[in-house]
Design an enzyme around this catalytic site. Structure first.
Site, PDB file in Angstrom:
ATOM      1  N   SER A  12       0.752  -1.014   0.340  1.00 53.83           N
ATOM      2  CA  SER A  12      -0.061  -0.154   0.428  1.00 53.83           C
ATOM      3  C   SER A  12       0.641   1.194   0.193  1.00 53.83           C
ATOM      4  O   SER A  12       1.879   1.581  -0.901  1.00 53.83           O
ATOM      5  CB  SER A  12      -1.174  -0.438   1.200  1.00 53.83           C
ATOM      6  N   HIS A  39      -2.221  -0.779  -3.641  1.00 52.45           N
ATOM      7  CA  HIS A  39      -3.870  -0.092  -3.499  1.00 52.45           C
ATOM      8  C   HIS A  39      -4.186   0.720  -4.280  1.00 52.45           C
ATOM      9  O   HIS A  39      -2.834   1.561  -4.569  1.00 52.45           O
ATOM     10  CB  HIS A  39      -3.804   0.097  -1.702  1.00 52.45           C
ATOM     11  N   ASP A 132      -4.473  -5.095   5.947  1.00 46.98           N
ATOM     12  CA  ASP A 132      -4.832  -5.376   4.960  1.00 46.98           C
ATOM     13  C   ASP A 132      -3.785  -6.662   4.628  1.00 46.98           C
ATOM     14  O   ASP A 132      -2.070  -6.003   4.709  1.00 46.98           O
ATOM     15  CB  ASP A 132      -5.011  -4.633   3.600  1.00 46.98           C
TER      16      ASP A 132
END
Length: 333
Positions: A12, A39, A132
């Site tokens: 991310s 992401h 995540d």
């Protein structure tokens, strides 16, 4: 890909540079396909494969839905699509429900790879905020695969790798520049035997991302109902049984870790506050004309009532604005 391995990487905030470092160390003859979820904004122009290919010896591209994956290639999730993998190494792109506020998300890729490849999967969590990837790494370990995590102390954003370390029996934790060489070693090692164990919950969760949710009764059996509502669709959230970190899912499939849910609700709360401020200011503006008209026709009581209402609306809007502007909001990516 009957015997090849799959390296599934999730990142991310700070991930693009981290991915470039890892890919630069991997050879063209790597006996594994590399699958990447970074992401992205849904409005991203989709240039990430070209950026990553500049420093890689392997071809890098976003796959076509149904494409057969091959070793020595890198497959990058496109914007606003989950990247999944099916038995036989077939890539699938899905517009299924967001997880942890993102699509593509890391957990759906990891779960699908775990179910499709079992002990031939190497899951990698790199830099990023929130958490995540932790649940997906658990799925990889459950199916016999390996878990590799970037050392949080040197990650641009430590939250994702730190959460993975806290909740998963990680096999390897290394500084970023040592991850690529170790992946080469792991990709060349023979895979272990697939362990036994109950996987019905994992299969049900994986089905959501692919757009084929389990029957409602099976979905509701995944957790305990709560009083919380899904910020994506407004449905009721269940707290998933045995999940660490704590996770929530609605029966339509949106899923959140506790931290991701908090971040999403904080954003929704701010939006609601600004909407309330706007409505109050509009009420104050609308009250002015009838107040002037009431004063012009000699209705002082009516004019005073409307002017007080306008002043009260302005005062409340100002207090809400001051409170909102002074909040310490924890950002996420």
């Amino acid at each position: 890909m009957p015997e090849s391995k799959v390296i599934a990487i999730g990142a991310s905030a700070g991930g693009i540079e981290a991915l470039r470092v890892v890919l630069a160390a991997l050879p063209r003859a790597l006996p594994a396909a590399v699958l990447i979820v970074q992401h992205l904004s849904p409005q991203s122009p989709g240039f990430l494969p070209k950026i990553l290919e500049r420093g890689s010896t392997m071809p890098v591209a976003s796959p076509v839905d149904g494409e057969k994956m091959r070793p020595g290639r890198v497959y990058v999730a496109p914007p606003d699509r989950h990247l999944l993998v099916e038995d036989g190494g077939v890539a699938r792109l899905s517009s299924g429900p967001r997880e942890n506020r993102f699509r593509p998300a890391v957990d759906p890729l990891f779960r699908s790879a775990a179910l499709a490849f079992g002990p031939r999967v190497i899951g990698v969590v790199l830099t990023g905020f929130l958490d995540d990837g932790a649940a997906g790494l658990q799925a990889i370990k459950l199916c016999g695969g390996l878990a590799v995590v970037q050392d949080p102390s040197e990650a641009w954003a430590a939250s994702m790798p730190a959460s993975a370390l806290a909740h998963v029996d990680v096999d390897v934790c290394l500084p970023l520049r040592e991850i690529g060489p170790r992946l080469i070693e792991l990709a060349q090692q023979p895979a272990g035997a697939a362990p036994g164990g109950e996987r019905s919950a994992l299969i049900a969760e994986a089905a959501f991302a692919g757009g084929h949710p389990p029957p409602l009764e099976e979905a509701l059996a995944l957790g305990e109902p709560t009083l919380l509502t899904c910020p994506e669709c407004g449905g009721g959230l269940m707290r998933l049984r045995g999940a660490a970190p704590t996770r929530y899912r609605c029966h339509t499939g949106h899923a959140f870790t506790e931290r991701a849910l908090f971040a999403n609700l904080a954003e929704n709360t701010e939006s609601a506050v600004w909407s309330a401020i706007r409505a109050l200011r509009e009420q104050a503006m609308l009250a002015r004309r009838p107040a002037r008209e009431a004063a012009a026709r000699g209705d002082r009581e009516g004019a005073d009532h409307l002017e007080k209402k306008a002043a009260d609306c302005r005062a409340l809007a100002d207090r809400m604005r001051a409170t909102q502007c002074n909040l310490a909001v924890d950002g996420s990516a």
